[in-house]
Motif scaffolding. Structure first.
Motif, PDB file in Angstrom:
ATOM      1  N   PHE A  62       0.829  -1.199   0.000  1.00 39.38           N
ATOM      2  CA  PHE A  62       0.000   0.000   0.000  1.00 39.38           C
ATOM      3  C   PHE A  62       0.859   1.243   0.000  1.00 39.38           C
ATOM      4  O   PHE A  62       0.737   2.085   0.866  1.00 39.38           O
ATOM      5  CB  PHE A  62      -0.923  -0.032   1.212  1.00 39.38           C
ATOM      6  CG  PHE A  62      -1.762  -1.271   1.229  1.00 39.38           C
ATOM      7  CD1 PHE A  62      -2.976  -1.307   0.578  1.00 39.38           C
ATOM      8  CD2 PHE A  62      -1.326  -2.426   1.876  1.00 39.38           C
ATOM      9  CE1 PHE A  62      -3.749  -2.449   0.571  1.00 39.38           C
ATOM     10  CE2 PHE A  62      -2.089  -3.563   1.869  1.00 39.38           C
ATOM     11  CZ  PHE A  62      -3.315  -3.580   1.222  1.00 39.38           C
ATOM     12  N   LEU A  66      -2.683   3.478  -3.372  1.00 38.75           N
ATOM     13  CA  LEU A  66      -3.567   2.441  -2.855  1.00 38.75           C
ATOM     14  C   LEU A  66      -3.930   2.792  -1.414  1.00 38.75           C
ATOM     15  O   LEU A  66      -3.064   2.976  -0.582  1.00 38.75           O
ATOM     16  CB  LEU A  66      -2.841   1.100  -2.916  1.00 38.75           C
ATOM     17  CG  LEU A  66      -3.709  -0.140  -2.758  1.00 38.75           C
ATOM     18  CD1 LEU A  66      -4.833  -0.121  -3.769  1.00 38.75           C
ATOM     19  CD2 LEU A  66      -2.851  -1.361  -2.968  1.00 38.75           C
ATOM     20  N   ALA A  72      -7.186  -6.376  -1.271  1.00 39.98           N
ATOM     21  CA  ALA A  72      -6.062  -6.682  -2.147  1.00 39.98           C
ATOM     22  C   ALA A  72      -5.951  -8.196  -2.253  1.00 39.98           C
ATOM     23  O   ALA A  72      -6.713  -8.933  -1.638  1.00 39.98           O
ATOM     24  CB  ALA A  72      -4.772  -6.095  -1.580  1.00 39.98           C
TER      25      ALA A  72
END
Lengths: 119, 94, 251, 612
Positions: A62, A66, A72
C-alpha cells in the motif's frame, strides 16, 4: 472467465506435481532427480498463488495510490511462498551436496545403480 | 490480463515439463534458470511482487549457479574415475 | 523391482492422484466468502497496528513471524549440512589449490572487464542493503535482499578469481555472520520478554507509515534474516566452488 | 514469563550461539552445554505436561490474540495439552540420552553435531506443541532438513549416502503433498489455525469428496514421516547411514511424531465434521496399520544388521500404534500413548546397545559379531534381552499396558482377528532382537546363517569412534539401563492421567474452546458423537501367547536343526519364502519408493472415498 483461470491454474498445479514425480521416478541421474523435485515444489507455488489470487485486486502493498486497508490479493499465501522459495533452494543445495558425495563414493550418479541397501 | 495469465500458466507447465523430462545434464542450469524466470513472471502477473523478487534472485541466479558448480564437480570426478580405471586396467595388463 | 513394474505402479498412482485432486476442487470451483477472512483481518491490522505498507512483510516478520523462525532454521541447517558434506569443516589451509573453473583461465580478463565487473559490486551491495531494509515499505526484505548481497560475492569471484574471493570473504567470519543472523532473530524475539510480552511481540516504537523506521522490530528481524540468508548463500557458493579446486600437481 | 515457548526457543538460541562460538570451546564444554540445554527442556516440558493437565495452555506468538469480536485467530499459537507436552518431554529425554551417549563418542567432531541435534530437538517440540497447520508443516520440514544433515554427518567414513538421499526425497515429496492439502484447506476455510479450520469445516457443509481428499493430502507428509506402509522404505535406509545417536531420535520419537500429527489433525480438524465417516476412517487406518505391522515384522525378522533390524521393528510397532489410533476411542488412544512412550524409551535403549557394539567391535552384523567375542558384554546383553521383552509388550513395561488397552478396545469392536496381528508383529520383532542378542552376546545358537536371513544385506558399518576400546564407558551403559528401567517405571503412574489426557485429546470442542476463547457449548455446531465407547474385558492370554511365540521363533531360528524346534520348520519355511519375496521391494532405489508413494496415496484415497 474467472473460474476458467482458476481451473487452468489448478490443472497446471496437478500437472506439475505429477510430471515432477514422473521425473523423479524415471530419472537416471541424481542431478535430474533433484531438479524434478523443484518441479514438484513449483506445483505448490502455483496452487498457493491461485488460492490467494483475487481477480482485479492489486498486490497487497500500500505504498502510493492504494488506500491502506483496502481489499487486495491475499498476502498470507505470498508470505508462505516467499520464505519457501529461498529456503528450498538451500535444501536443493543440500541434495546436490549429497549427490556429489554419493557419486564420489559409488562412482555413479544413477540412482538405480547405487543400491547398496537392498533387502 | 486473463489471457496473459493463462499464457504464462502455459509457459510454467511447459517449463516444468522441460525440467522434469530433460535428460541432458549439461543443459540443465539454463533450463532451470529459464523455468525460474517463468515462475517469477507468473508471480508478477498474479500480483505477488514480493514472491517474484524472491523467485528471480533465487531461481534465476542462485540455484542454477549451484547446479552448474555441482555438475562441474561431477564431471571432474567422472574424469578422475575414468583415469583411475584406465591406469588400473593398464597395470593389470602388465 | 523392474523398471516397467515401477512405471506401471507410478501410472496407476498418478491416475488415482488426478482423480483425488479433481474431487478436491471445491475451493477452486466454488470459492466461499470465508476464504477472505484471514487476508481482510491482516490487511486492516497491518495499518491500524503496525504503520507499515507491505502486508506480505508484515505477515512474514510479525503476524506469522514464528513460521519464519522455523524457515530460517531450515536454511541454517541445510547450509550447515552442505558444509559438512562438502568437507568444509576440515581445514584445508596449507594446500596449494588451483581453481579448476577459473574464469578467464587462459586469457585472463582484461583490466577494463575486471574494472567493469568490480564496479558492479558496489551498486549490487547497495541494492541488496536497500532491499533488506525497505522490506516493510516495498516488495523485498531480508530473504530477497540477502540473496542479492550474496550475488555480489559471486561477482567478486567472477572478477578476481577464487583466491581473492577467499581472502575477502573469510570463511570463519561468514560462518559467524550466519550464526549471528540466526541468533539475532531469536534474540529479537526474546526482547519481548523484557516487557513481559510473548515471544516475538513487536515491542519497539512503530514509527510513522512510509518511513524507514516504521514497523518496530520488523526492520531488525529483516536485517538479521538478510545477514543469515546472505551468509548462507555465500557459504554454499564457497563450498561448491571449493569442490572444484584441485591440488596443484607437482612437476 | 510463561514456559510455553521455551522448548523451542531455548534449543534454537543455544544452537545458534554454539554455531558462532562452538569452534573455540573445548569439546567437553560444548557437550556440557548441550546436555544442560536438553535437560532444561526435559524439565520445562514435564512442567508443561503437569500444568496443562488442568486445561490446555494457549500461547500466542507476537501477542496476536484472536480478534475480539469474531474470535478469529490471526497469529500462530502453541496449544499445549498433556499429550503434546508429554511427547515433547519424550523428545527432550531422548535427545538428552543421545547427548550423554555421545560424550565418549564422535571423538573428532566440532560443535556442528550439537548444533544440528539441538535444532532437531526444537523442531520436534515445535511439532508437538503447535496449534497451527502451516506451522506444523514448517517443523516437519525442519525435521527433514536436519535429519538429512545429520545422516550425512559421518560422511567422511560412510560408504554411501544413498540412504540420506532416499530419506530426503521421499519425505520432501510427502511434505509437498501436505502443503497442497494445507493450501486447499486454507482456500476452503480461510484459516490456518487447527481449531478454526476444524470449526469452519464442521459448520460449512463441504462436499464429502473434498473433506476426505483434504484429510489424505494433509496427512500425506506425516504418513511418510511415520513410515506407514507403503511409504516406509526410506526409514531403514536412513537408519543404516545415520549415526547411532541420530537413530535414537529417528526411531524413538521422530517417527512417532508423524503419528501424533495425524492424530492431532484428525481429531481437531476433521472429527467434528464427521466426514469422512468415523467407520471409514477406522477401516482404512486399520488396514494401513495392520499392513505396516505385518510387513515391518517380516522384514525385521529377516535382517542381520542390527540397526536395520531395529528400524524395521520400529515400522512394525508404528503399525500397532496406527491400529490403536484407528480404533478412534479414548481408551485405545491412551493405550497408544503408553505404547508410544514405552516403545520410544526401549527402542532408544536398544540403539544405544547397537552403538556399544559398534564402539567395541566395529560391526553390527549378526554373523560377523558371532565370530568375535562379544560374550564379555553379558550385562549389556541382559539389557538387550529386557529390551526385547519390552518390545514384545510384556509386563512390567509401558508397552504391555498400552497393548492391553488396544486389544481390549479391539475385542469390544468385534475385531477378533486383531490380536493375531499384534501377536505376530510383537513376537516376530522381539524374537529378532532376542535371536541377535543370544547369538552375539551369549554365543548361543548354531554357527552360520539361518534360513530367514538369506539375502539380507551385509552392510559394512564404519566405526563411529576411533581406536581400540576394551571397555564400555559409563556414559554409554548408564543411559541404556536408565531408559530400560524408565520404560518399566513410567507405566503404572501414567496409566490414570493418560486416560484423561486422551479424552481431552479427542475432544475438538474443548480444544476449540481453549484456543479460540469461546464457550465450549457453542464451540460444537453439531452434536459430537464419540463412536464406540465402553469398556471391555482384559485379554490376559495375549501377552502369554506373545511370550511363547517370541521364545519359539527365537529358538527356532537359533537352532534350525534341533529336533525340538521341528514344530516351527514349516512356519519357518513359509516365513523365509515371504521375506525373500518381500526383499525385492526394498530395493534401495528412490524411484521405486516414489512410485510406491504415488500408488499408496491413490490406493488409500480410493479406499477412503469408496468405503462407506
Amino acid at each position: 472467465m474467472e473460474p476458467a483461470l482458476s481451473y487452468a491454474a489448478y490443472a497446471a498445479a496437478i500437472w506439475l506435481f505429477l510430471i515432477g514425480l514422473y521425473g523423479v521416478v524415471k530419472s537416471r541421474h541424481l542431478v535430474n532427480l533433484c531438479l524434478s523435485l523443484t518441479v514438484v515444489q513449483s506445483s505448490t507455488y502455483v496452487l498457493l498463488t491461485i488460492i490467494g489470487y483475487r481477480p482485479g485486486l492489486p498486490a497487497p502493498i500500500f505504498t502510493d495510490g492504494l488506500k491502506p486497508g483496502s481489499a487486495a490479493v491475499d498476502p498470507i499465501v505470498q508470505a508462505l511462498m516467499l520464505t519457501d522459495v529461498v529456503v528450498e533452494a538451500t535444501v536443493v543445495a543440500l541434495l546436490l551436496a549429497i549427490t556429489i558425495k554419493v557419486h564420489r563414493d559409488a562412482g555413479t550418479a544413477d540412482p538405480d545403480k547405487v543400491d547398496m541397501m537392498r533387502g | 490480463m486473463i489471457y496473459l495469465q493463462i499464457a504464462i500458466l502455459g509457459l510454467v507447465v511447459a517449463g516444468g515439463t522441460m525440467v522434469a523430462l530433460s535428460r541432458k545434464i549439461s543443459g540443465q542450469p539454463i533450463i532451470v534458470s529459464v523455468f525460474g524466470l517463468i515462475l517469477s513472471l507468473m508471480f508478477m502477473v498474479f500480483q505477488a511482487p514480493d514472491v517474484a523478487l524472491s523467485q528471480i534472485v533465487v531461481g534465476a541466479v542462485g540455484l542454477p549457479l549451484m547446479i552448474l558448480l555441482a555438475i562441474a564437480k561431477l564431471r571432474r570426478d567422472e574424469q578422475m574415475l575414468r583415469r583411475k580405471r584406465e591406469s588400473d586396467s593398464g597395470k593389470e595388463r602388465e | 523391482m523392474r523398471r516397467s513394474w515401477r512405471m506401471l505402479l507410478f501410472f496407476a498412482g498418478a491416475a488415482g492422484i488426478v482423480c483425488l485432486f479433481t474431487l478436491a476442487a471445491e475451493p477452486i470451483s466454488q470459492p466461499r466468502d470465508v476464504r477472505n477472512r484471514y487476508a481482510t483481518a491482516i490487511i486492516s491490522e497491518t495499518f491500524s497496528q503496525r504503520n507499515i505498507t507491505d502486508a506480505v512483510s508484515a505477515v512474514n516478520f510479525d503476524f506469522r513471524g514464528f513460521d519464519t523462525v522455523g524457515e530460517e532454521f531450515i536454511l541454517f541447517v541445510s547450509v550447515l549440512g552442505s558444509l559438512v558434506l562438502l568437507r568444509m569443516v576440515e581445514d584445508r589451509k596449507g594446500k596449494v589449490l588451483r581453481d579448476a573453473l577459473e574464469p578467464w583461465r587462459d586469457v585472463g580478463p582484461s583490466d577494463a572487464i575486471r574494472l567493469w565487473i568490480l564496479a558492479m559490486i558496489a551498486p549490487k551491495v547497495t541494492f541488496g542493503i536497500y532491499i533488506v531494509t525497505h522490506g516493510q515499505l516495498t516488495p523485498g526484505g531480508g530473504f530477497q535482499g540477502g540473496v542479492i548481497l550474496a550475488t555480489a560475492a559471486l561477482i567478486l569471484y567472477l572478477g578476481e578469481g577464487f583466491t581473492v574471493f577467499r581472502d575477502v570473504i573469510s570463511h570463519p567470519a561468514t560462518e559467524i555472520v550466519e550464526g549471528a543472523g540466526a541468533l539475532g532473530f531469536v534474540v529479537i524475539g526474546m526482547l519481548a520478554w523484557v516487557w513481559g510480552q510473548p515471544f516475538l511481540t513487536n515491542v519497539l516504537p512503530l514509527g510513522k507509515a512510509h518511513e524507514l523506521t516504521s514497523g518496530g522490530t520488523m526492520a531488525l528481524i529483516s536485517i538479521s534474516t538478510g545477514l543469515e540468508v546472505a551468509a548462507g548463500f555465500i557459504l554454499l557458493l564457497y563450498a561448491f566452488l571449493q569442490e572444484n579446486l584441485s591440488p596443484v600437481e607437482e612437476t | 514469563m510463561q514456559l510455553a515457548p521455551l522448548p523451542v526457543v531455548v534449543p534454537l538460541a543455544v544452537a545458534a550461539a554454539l554455531a558462532i562460538i562452538g569452534k573455540h570451546l573445548h569439546r567437553r564444554i560444548v557437550d556440557s552445554i548441550s546436555i544442560a540445554t536438553s535437560a532444561a527442556v526435559v524439565i520445562i516440558s514435564i512442567t508443561l505436561t503437569f500444568q496443562s493437565a488442568n486445561g490446555a495452555i494457549v500461547y500466542w506468538f507476537g501477542n496476536w490474540q484472536p480478534l475480539a469480536k469474531s474470535h478469529f485467530p490471526i497469529g500462530i499459537c502453541f496449544a499445549i495439552d498433556p499429550i503434546g507436552a508429554g511427547l515433547s518431554s519424550l523428545a527432550a529425554l531422548l535427545v538428552l540420552a543421545a547427548f550423554t551417549f555421545s560424550w565418549s563418542y564422535f571423538e573428532s567432531v566440532g560443535a556442528l553435531y550439537h548444533v544440528l541435534m539441538l535444532v532437531f530437538l526444537a523442531a520436534m517440540c515445535g511439532l508437538a506443541l503447535t496449534g497451527d497447520l502451516f506451522n506444523m508443516f514448517v517443523w516437519l520440514e525442519v525435521m527433514t532438513a536436519v535429519g538429512v544433515a545429520l545422516c550425512g554427518y559421518k560422511s567422511e567414513q560412510s560408504q554411501s549416502l544413498q540412504g540420506a538421499l532416499n530419506f530426503a526425497v521421499v519425505n520432501t515429496i510427502g511434505a509437498f503433498l501436505s502443503l497442497m492439502g494445507v493450501a486447499l484447506l486454507y482456500g476452503a476455510t480461510g484459516s490456518l489455525n487447527l481449531a478454526e479450520v476444524g470449526r469452519t469445516l464442521a459448520a460449512g457443509h463441504f462436499s464429502q469428496g473434498f473433506v476426505t481428499v483434504a484429510l489424505l493430502l494433509v496427512t500425506a507428509g506425516f504418513l511418510v514421516k511415520s513410515a506407514t506402509f507403503p511409504f516406509h522404505f526410506w526409514l531403514a535406509d536412513a537408519h543404516a547411514v545415520a549415526p547411532t545417536p541420530v537413530c535414537i531420535l529417528f526411531s524413538g520419537v521422530m517417527v512417532e511424531l508423524g503419528l501424533y500429527a495425524i492424530g492431532r489433525i484428525y481429531w481437531v480438524v476433521f472429527a467434528q465434521s464427521a466426514q469422512p465417516a468415523p467407520q471409514t476412517i477406522r477401516d482404512v487406518f486399520l488396514l494401513m496399520g495392520s499392513l505396516t505391522a505385518v510387513v515391518g515384522a517380516l522384514y525385521c525378522f529377516g535382517q542381520r544388521h542390527l540397526k536395520r533390524l531395529l528400524a524395521f521393528s520400529t515400522i512394525s510397532h508404528v503399525g500397532i500404534m496406527l491400529i490403536a489410533f484407528s480404533l478412534l476411542n479414548p481408551r485405545a488412544l491412551a493405550g497408544m500413548a503408553l505404547y508410544l512412550a514405552g516403545h520410544g524409551l526401549i527402542k532408544a535403549a536398544l540403539f544405544i546397545g547397537a552403538g556399544i557394539l559398534l564402539h567395541r567391535f566395529g560391526s553390527l552384523d549378526e554373523y560377523d559379531l558371532q565370530r568375535s567375542i562379544a560374550k564379555r558384554l553379558a550385562p549389556i546383553g541382559v539389557l538387550m534381552v529386557l529390551g526385547a521383552w519390552g518390545l514384545a509388550g510384556l509386563p512390567p513395561f509401558a508397552t504391555f499396558f498400552g497393548e492391553m488397552r488396544i486389544d481390549e478396545i479391539g475385542s469390544q469392536q468385534h475385531l477378533t482377528w486383531l490380536p493375531a496381528i499384534t501377536i505376530f508383529a510383537e513376537a516376530l520383532t522381539a524374537a529378532a532382537v532376542l535371536r541377535f542378542t543370544a547369538r552375539v552376546f551369549f554365543g548361543v545358537g548354531r554357527q552360520g546363517k539361518s534360513m530367514v536371513s538369506a539375502g539380507a544385506p551385509h552392510l559394512h558399518t564404519d566405526a563411529e569412534t576411533s581406536g581400540q576400546h576394551s571397555r564400555v564407558p559409563a556414559f554409554m551403559w548408564v543411559p541404556m539401563a536408565a531408559l530400560i528401567i524408565g520404560a518399566a517405571l513410567i507405566a503404572v503412574p501414567l496409566r490414570g492421567p493418560v486416560e484423561t489426557a486422551a479424552k481431552h485429546f479427542e475432544s475438538a470442542p474443548l480444544y476449540d474452546a481453549a484456543v479460540l476463547r469461546i464457550n465450549a457449548q457453542t464451540a460444537a455446531p453439531r452434536p459430537y458423537d464419540r463412536p464406540f465407547e465402553a469398556h471391555g474385558e482384559s485379554e490376559w492370554w495375549i501377552p502369554l501367547l506373545v511370550a511363547l511365540a517370541t521364545l519359539g521363533a527365537a529358538a527356532a531360528s537359533l537352532f534350525p536343526k534341533s529336533p525340538r524346534t521341528a514344530f516351527a520348520r514349516p512356519i519357518g519355511a513359509v516365513l523365509s519364502k515371504t521375506v525373500l519375496e518381500l526383499r525385492r521391494f526394498q530395493s534401495g532405489r528412490v524411484g521405486d519408493y516414489v512410485a510406491w508413494f504415488a500408488f499408496g496415496i491413490a490406493a488409500y484415497g480410493s479406499l477412503l472415498l469408496l468405503l462407506h
